[in-house]
Design a protein around this motif. Structure first.
Motif, PDB file in Angstrom:
ATOM      1  N   ALA A  35      27.714 -25.591   0.621  1.00 50.72           N
ATOM      2  CA  ALA A  35      28.001 -24.236   1.115  1.00 50.72           C
ATOM      3  C   ALA A  35      28.897 -24.285   2.350  1.00 50.72           C
ATOM      4  CB  ALA A  35      26.700 -23.501   1.417  1.00 50.72           C
ATOM      5  N   LEU A  36      28.631 -25.223   3.245  1.00 48.77           N
ATOM      6  CA  LEU A  36      29.454 -25.355   4.441  1.00 48.77           C
ATOM      7  C   LEU A  36      30.869 -25.802   4.088  1.00 48.77           C
ATOM      8  CD1 LEU A  36      29.834 -25.225   7.478  1.00 48.77           C
ATOM      9  CD2 LEU A  36      28.783 -27.500   7.638  1.00 48.77           C
ATOM     10  N   LEU A  37      31.007 -26.708   3.146  1.00 51.46           N
ATOM     11  CA  LEU A  37      32.340 -27.127   2.702  1.00 51.46           C
ATOM     12  C   LEU A  37      33.111 -25.970   2.068  1.00 51.46           C
ATOM     13  CD1 LEU A  37      31.562 -30.662   1.290  1.00 51.46           C
ATOM     14  CD2 LEU A  37      33.202 -30.136   3.100  1.00 51.46           C
ATOM     15  N   ARG A  38      32.436 -25.153   1.275  1.00 49.92           N
ATOM     16  CA  ARG A  38      33.084 -23.987   0.656  1.00 49.92           C
ATOM     17  C   ARG A  38      33.550 -23.005   1.730  1.00 49.92           C
ATOM     18  NH1 ARG A  38      29.101 -22.559  -2.971  1.00 49.92           N
ATOM     19  NH2 ARG A  38      28.662 -23.464  -2.564  1.00 49.92           N
ATOM     20  N   GLU A  39      32.690 -22.739   2.702  1.00 47.60           N
ATOM     21  CA  GLU A  39      33.043 -21.858   3.817  1.00 47.60           C
ATOM     22  C   GLU A  39      34.215 -22.427   4.607  1.00 47.60           C
ATOM     23  OE1 GLU A  39      31.190 -21.163   8.145  1.00 47.60           O
ATOM     24  OE2 GLU A  39      29.793 -20.708   6.526  1.00 47.60           O
ATOM     25  N   THR A  40      34.176 -23.723   4.846  1.00 48.28           N
ATOM     26  CA  THR A  40      35.246 -24.382   5.598  1.00 48.28           C
ATOM     27  C   THR A  40      36.573 -24.249   4.862  1.00 48.28           C
ATOM     28  OG1 THR A  40      33.618 -25.934   6.497  1.00 48.28           O
ATOM     29  CG2 THR A  40      35.931 -26.570   6.670  1.00 48.28           C
ATOM     30  N   GLU A  41      36.545 -24.444   3.559  1.00 46.06           N
ATOM     31  CA  GLU A  41      37.758 -24.305   2.760  1.00 46.06           C
ATOM     32  C   GLU A  41      38.336 -22.897   2.879  1.00 46.06           C
ATOM     33  OE1 GLU A  41      39.296 -24.646  -1.842  1.00 46.06           O
ATOM     34  OE2 GLU A  41      37.200 -24.203  -1.431  1.00 46.06           O
ATOM     35  N   GLU A  42      37.476 -21.889   2.818  1.00 44.19           N
ATOM     36  CA  GLU A  42      37.937 -20.496   2.951  1.00 44.19           C
ATOM     37  C   GLU A  42      38.662 -20.280   4.280  1.00 44.19           C
ATOM     38  OE1 GLU A  42      35.063 -17.360   2.568  1.00 44.19           O
ATOM     39  OE2 GLU A  42      34.319 -18.209   0.697  1.00 44.19           O
ATOM     40  N   HIS A  43      38.040 -20.692   5.348  1.00 48.28           N
ATOM     41  CA  HIS A  43      38.626 -20.479   6.675  1.00 48.28           C
ATOM     42  C   HIS A  43      39.866 -21.338   6.890  1.00 48.28           C
ATOM     43  CE1 HIS A  43      34.915 -18.304   7.348  1.00 48.28           C
ATOM     44  NE2 HIS A  43      35.572 -17.693   8.313  1.00 48.28           N
ATOM     45  N   HIS A  44      39.877 -22.520   6.322  1.00 47.96           N
ATOM     46  CA  HIS A  44      41.048 -23.382   6.456  1.00 47.96           C
ATOM     47  C   HIS A  44      42.255 -22.764   5.757  1.00 47.96           C
ATOM     48  CE1 HIS A  44      43.679 -26.877   5.398  1.00 47.96           C
ATOM     49  NE2 HIS A  44      43.568 -27.024   6.710  1.00 47.96           N
ATOM     50  N   GLY A  45      42.021 -22.078   4.659  1.00 47.77           N
ATOM     51  CA  GLY A  45      43.112 -21.432   3.949  1.00 47.77           C
ATOM     52  C   GLY A  45      43.880 -20.455   4.822  1.00 47.77           C
ATOM     53  N   PHE A  46      43.169 -19.704   5.649  1.00 47.19           N
ATOM     54  CA  PHE A  46      43.817 -18.776   6.575  1.00 47.19           C
ATOM     55  C   PHE A  46      44.640 -19.536   7.605  1.00 47.19           C
ATOM     56  CE2 PHE A  46      39.990 -16.219   5.369  1.00 47.19           C
ATOM     57  CZ  PHE A  46      40.672 -15.254   4.656  1.00 47.19           C
ATOM     58  N   TYR A  47      44.084 -20.635   8.105  1.00 46.96           N
ATOM     59  CA  TYR A  47      44.793 -21.452   9.094  1.00 46.96           C
ATOM     60  C   TYR A  47      46.016 -22.105   8.470  1.00 46.96           C
ATOM     61  CZ  TYR A  47      45.789 -25.213  12.373  1.00 46.96           C
ATOM     62  OH  TYR A  47      46.422 -26.075  13.243  1.00 46.96           O
ATOM     63  N   GLU A  48      45.827 -22.678   7.312  1.00 39.89           N
ATOM     64  CA  GLU A  48      46.886 -23.450   6.668  1.00 39.89           C
ATOM     65  C   GLU A  48      48.106 -22.596   6.317  1.00 39.89           C
ATOM     66  OE1 GLU A  48      47.020 -27.140   3.654  1.00 39.89           O
ATOM     67  OE2 GLU A  48      45.768 -25.462   3.023  1.00 39.89           O
ATOM     68  N   ALA A  49      47.878 -21.324   6.059  1.00 40.07           N
ATOM     69  CA  ALA A  49      48.974 -20.434   5.660  1.00 40.07           C
ATOM     70  C   ALA A  49      50.064 -20.322   6.723  1.00 40.07           C
ATOM     71  CB  ALA A  49      48.414 -19.057   5.333  1.00 40.07           C
ATOM     72  N   THR A  50      49.702 -20.510   7.983  1.00 39.29           N
ATOM     73  CA  THR A  50      50.677 -20.347   9.064  1.00 39.29           C
ATOM     74  C   THR A  50      50.819 -21.576   9.950  1.00 39.29           C
ATOM     75  OG1 THR A  50      48.994 -19.385  10.511  1.00 39.29           O
ATOM     76  CG2 THR A  50      50.275 -17.853   9.157  1.00 39.29           C
ATOM     77  N   ALA A  51      50.018 -22.579   9.712  1.00 36.13           N
ATOM     78  CA  ALA A  51      50.001 -23.755  10.586  1.00 36.13           C
ATOM     79  C   ALA A  51      51.117 -24.735  10.235  1.00 36.13           C
ATOM     80  CB  ALA A  51      48.655 -24.468  10.467  1.00 36.13           C
ATOM     81  N   PRO A  52      51.536 -25.508  11.226  1.00 34.21           N
ATOM     82  CA  PRO A  52      52.465 -26.595  10.916  1.00 34.21           C
ATOM     83  C   PRO A  52      51.747 -27.658  10.083  1.00 34.21           C
ATOM     84  CG  PRO A  52      51.788 -26.679  13.218  1.00 34.21           C
ATOM     85  CD  PRO A  52      51.197 -25.442  12.636  1.00 34.21           C
ATOM     86  N   GLU A  53      52.513 -28.571   9.537  1.00 35.32           N
ATOM     87  CA  GLU A  53      51.922 -29.647   8.731  1.00 35.32           C
ATOM     88  C   GLU A  53      50.826 -30.341   9.537  1.00 35.32           C
ATOM     89  OE1 GLU A  53      53.357 -33.725   6.568  1.00 35.32           O
ATOM     90  OE2 GLU A  53      54.779 -32.060   6.728  1.00 35.32           O
ATOM     91  N   HIS A  54      49.708 -30.612   8.879  1.00 36.66           N
ATOM     92  CA  HIS A  54      48.571 -31.233   9.568  1.00 36.66           C
ATOM     93  C   HIS A  54      47.683 -31.943   8.552  1.00 36.66           C
ATOM     94  CE1 HIS A  54      47.047 -27.371   8.132  1.00 36.66           C
ATOM     95  NE2 HIS A  54      45.842 -27.921   8.148  1.00 36.66           N
ATOM     96  N   ASP A  55      46.770 -32.740   9.069  1.00 34.14           N
ATOM     97  CA  ASP A  55      45.775 -33.420   8.237  1.00 34.14           C
ATOM     98  C   ASP A  55      44.572 -32.492   8.109  1.00 34.14           C
ATOM     99  OD1 ASP A  55      47.316 -35.764   7.984  1.00 34.14           O
ATOM    100  OD2 ASP A  55      46.563 -36.500   9.906  1.00 34.14           O
ATOM    101  N   TRP A  56      44.350 -32.009   6.902  1.00 34.52           N
ATOM    102  CA  TRP A  56      43.283 -31.032   6.701  1.00 34.52           C
ATOM    103  C   TRP A  56      41.938 -31.541   7.188  1.00 34.52           C
ATOM    104  CZ3 TRP A  56      39.156 -32.409   3.748  1.00 34.52           C
ATOM    105  CH2 TRP A  56      39.327 -33.446   2.844  1.00 34.52           C
ATOM    106  N   TRP A  57      41.677 -32.823   7.067  1.00 35.91           N
ATOM    107  CA  TRP A  57      40.360 -33.354   7.433  1.00 35.91           C
ATOM    108  C   TRP A  57      40.094 -33.216   8.925  1.00 35.91           C
ATOM    109  CZ3 TRP A  57      44.139 -36.218   5.007  1.00 35.91           C
ATOM    110  CH2 TRP A  57      44.864 -37.089   5.800  1.00 35.91           C
ATOM    111  N   GLU A  58      41.122 -33.232   9.742  1.00 37.93           N
ATOM    112  CA  GLU A  58      40.932 -33.004  11.182  1.00 37.93           C
ATOM    113  C   GLU A  58      40.414 -31.590  11.419  1.00 37.93           C
ATOM    114  OE1 GLU A  58      41.143 -34.820  13.889  1.00 37.93           O
ATOM    115  OE2 GLU A  58      42.080 -36.651  13.135  1.00 37.93           O
TER     116      GLU A  58
END
Length: 62
Positions: A8-31
Protein backbone atom coordinates in the motif's frame (compact mmCIF):
# COMPACT_ATOMS: atom_id res chain seq x y z
CA UNK A 1 5.66 -3.56 8.35
CA UNK A 2 3.78 -6.43 6.78
CA UNK A 3 3.58 -7.16 3.07
CA UNK A 4 0.13 -5.61 2.60
CA UNK A 5 1.15 -2.38 4.36
CA UNK A 6 4.37 -2.16 2.33
CA UNK A 7 2.47 -2.76 -0.92
CA UNK A 8 0.00 0.00 0.00
CA UNK A 9 2.83 2.40 0.82
CA UNK A 10 4.59 1.60 -2.46
CA UNK A 11 1.36 2.23 -4.39
CA UNK A 12 0.87 5.56 -2.60
CA UNK A 13 4.50 6.48 -3.23
CA UNK A 14 4.12 5.74 -6.93
CA UNK A 15 1.06 8.01 -7.12
CA UNK A 16 2.83 10.94 -5.50
CA UNK A 17 6.02 10.37 -7.47
CA UNK A 18 4.05 10.66 -10.69
CA UNK A 19 3.16 14.25 -9.83
CA UNK A 20 6.79 15.02 -9.03
CA UNK A 21 8.19 13.25 -12.06
CA UNK A 22 5.95 15.17 -14.47
CA UNK A 23 7.89 18.39 -13.86
CA UNK A 24 11.15 17.29 -12.28
CA UNK A 25 14.53 17.15 -13.96
CA UNK A 26 16.00 13.73 -14.67
CA UNK A 27 16.52 11.86 -11.40
CA UNK A 28 16.84 8.43 -9.82
CA UNK A 29 13.33 7.47 -8.81
CA UNK A 30 14.57 5.34 -5.91
CA UNK A 31 16.04 8.40 -4.19
CA UNK A 32 12.62 10.11 -4.25
CA UNK A 33 10.85 6.91 -3.17
CA UNK A 34 13.22 6.40 -0.24
CA UNK A 35 12.78 9.98 1.00
CA UNK A 36 8.99 9.80 0.62
CA UNK A 37 8.64 6.42 2.33
CA UNK A 38 10.91 7.44 5.19
CA UNK A 39 8.86 10.58 5.77
CA UNK A 40 5.61 8.58 5.76
CA UNK A 41 7.04 6.06 8.22
CA UNK A 42 7.92 9.01 10.47
CA UNK A 43 4.28 10.09 10.50
CA UNK A 44 4.32 12.83 7.87
CA UNK A 45 1.13 13.30 5.81
CA UNK A 46 1.32 12.36 2.11
CA UNK A 47 1.63 15.97 0.93
CA UNK A 48 4.29 16.67 3.55
CA UNK A 49 6.18 13.54 2.57
CA UNK A 50 6.09 14.57 -1.10
CA UNK A 51 7.47 18.00 -0.17
CA UNK A 52 10.18 16.36 1.95
CA UNK A 53 11.12 14.09 -0.96
CA UNK A 54 11.32 17.07 -3.33
CA UNK A 55 13.61 18.88 -0.89
CA UNK A 56 15.76 15.78 -0.66
CA UNK A 57 16.07 15.71 -4.43
CA UNK A 58 16.96 19.41 -4.53
CA UNK A 59 19.72 18.80 -2.00
CA UNK A 60 21.16 15.99 -4.15
CA UNK A 61 21.44 18.32 -7.16
CA UNK A 62 23.52 20.88 -5.28
Amino acid sequence: MDVAALAALLRETEEHHGFYEATAPEHDWWEWYAAYMTAREQGRAPDEAAADAALHMDALRR
